[in-house]
Design a protein around this motif. Structure first.
Motif, PDB file in Angstrom:
ATOM      1  N   VAL A  54      -4.181  10.308   1.256  1.00 36.49           N
ATOM      2  CA  VAL A  54      -4.958  11.463   0.810  1.00 36.49           C
ATOM      3  C   VAL A  54      -5.082  12.465   1.967  1.00 36.49           C
ATOM      4  N   VAL A  87       0.057   7.632  -3.555  1.00 34.20           N
ATOM      5  CA  VAL A  87      -1.086   7.898  -2.686  1.00 34.20           C
ATOM      6  C   VAL A  87      -2.347   7.247  -3.245  1.00 34.20           C
ATOM      7  N   ASP A 120       4.974  14.342   4.579  1.00 31.23           N
ATOM      8  CA  ASP A 120       3.760  15.109   4.291  1.00 31.23           C
ATOM      9  C   ASP A 120       3.810  16.443   5.049  1.00 31.23           C
ATOM     10  N   LEU A 159       0.090  15.401  -4.841  1.00 26.99           N
ATOM     11  CA  LEU A 159       0.133  14.030  -4.333  1.00 26.99           C
ATOM     12  C   LEU A 159       1.148  13.224  -5.127  1.00 26.99           C
TER      13      LEU A 159
END
Length: 282
Positions: free
Chosen positions: A121, A177, A223, A173
């Protein structure tokens, strides 16, 4: 593109600019080196992106080639390259709190945020317990000073940007996740409950890419965060990568659009979050 190849390409771009100045002035690399008092191979190394020129090198180059009007631009370009790739051991030498604080001015200035996460997250969406688990793991793995309490508070304080008028967050996401465990069941239930609160915020667009989505055109990547589509931050295993060159930023904006295309929103995203939450709440 890997972190090292990105850095080499940026240095090569600067080297090409400097070579162009030399060629326009009409001297060879050997002649330039002689006039600057350098070893004759230095110019070639800089032009081929194998060595990074210092500010003094750039000033000597532009002065010798009678192109002083381009000095400031080339110095700014070089500064951008030197700050592009920062190893974690350098960034976190003074502790995790300081590393968190370095990005605060950018967060305050940015109006439109885009983020993609495939494993955990993102920071602004984390609960305090989740943040503590993440930063504690980083401290142990990278052997940095123990300022966890201060670092956690700094990251939690940064979450106020989620409710700041005028700011917009588009976050995508991977469904994975929601299932990666970073602590006990209670920690994960609290974190997923937090996502259910965030998904209805007017400043946040939260999408989830289902695990069974057909990823033929865009598979999971590292990410990253996009800031007003002008700058990208990428967290690598070895370093923190900052990209500002238009071509590279465009690659990430295009990647985000492709990832966003596979995401679901609203009730469908809430259902995926709720399913993961139920699995941890058993």
């Amino acid at each position: 593109m890997s972190d090292s190849s990105t850095l080499r390409e940026a240095r090569l771009t600067l080297g090409k600019r400097l070579r162009s100045l030399r060629q326009e002035y009409g001297i060879t690399a050997r002649e330039l080196a002689q006039r600057c008092g350098w070893h004759e191979s230095k110019c070639s190394r800089i032009e081929l992106g194998r060595s990074a020129p210092t500010p003094a090198d750039i000033r000597a180059w532009t002065t010798t080639c009678e192109a002083e009007e381009q000095t400031d631009e080339l110095l700014a370009m070089a500064r951008g390259i030197s700050g592009m790739y920062i190893e974690w051991r350098t960034m976190e030498r003074a502790g995790l709190k300081r590393a968190q604080e370095t990005v605060l001015p950018l967060w305050e200035q940015t109006q439109r945020f885009k983020a993609y996460a495939h494993c955990m997250v993102p920071g602004p969406l984390q609960t305090e317990a989740y943040t503590r688990a993440v930063l504690s793991a980083i401290k142990d793995r990278r052997d940095v000073p123990n300022d966890i309490d201060q670092a956690v508070q700094t990251r939690i304080n940064k979450q106020k940007v989620l409710s700041t008028p005028g700011k917009q967050f588009a976050i995508v996401l991977e469904e994975s996740v929601l299932h990666y465990r970073l602590g006990d069941d209670n920690l994960m239930v609290e974190q997923l409950s937090r996502l259910l609160e965030i998904v209805v915020l007017p400043t946040v667009s939260l999408g989830v890419i289902p695990r069974d989505a057909d990823r033929y055109d865009m598979w999971p990547v590292e990410d990253f965060w996009l800031f007003d589509d002008r700058q990208v931050h990428v967290e690598l295993v070895s370093a923190f990568l900052t990209l500002k060159q238009t071509r590279e930023v465009t690659q990430y904006t295009n990647a985000f659009a492709a990832l966003d295309h596979h995401a679901v929103y609203g009730a469908r995203a809430i259902a995926l979050i709720a399913t993961a939450l139920a699995a941890f709440a058993k």
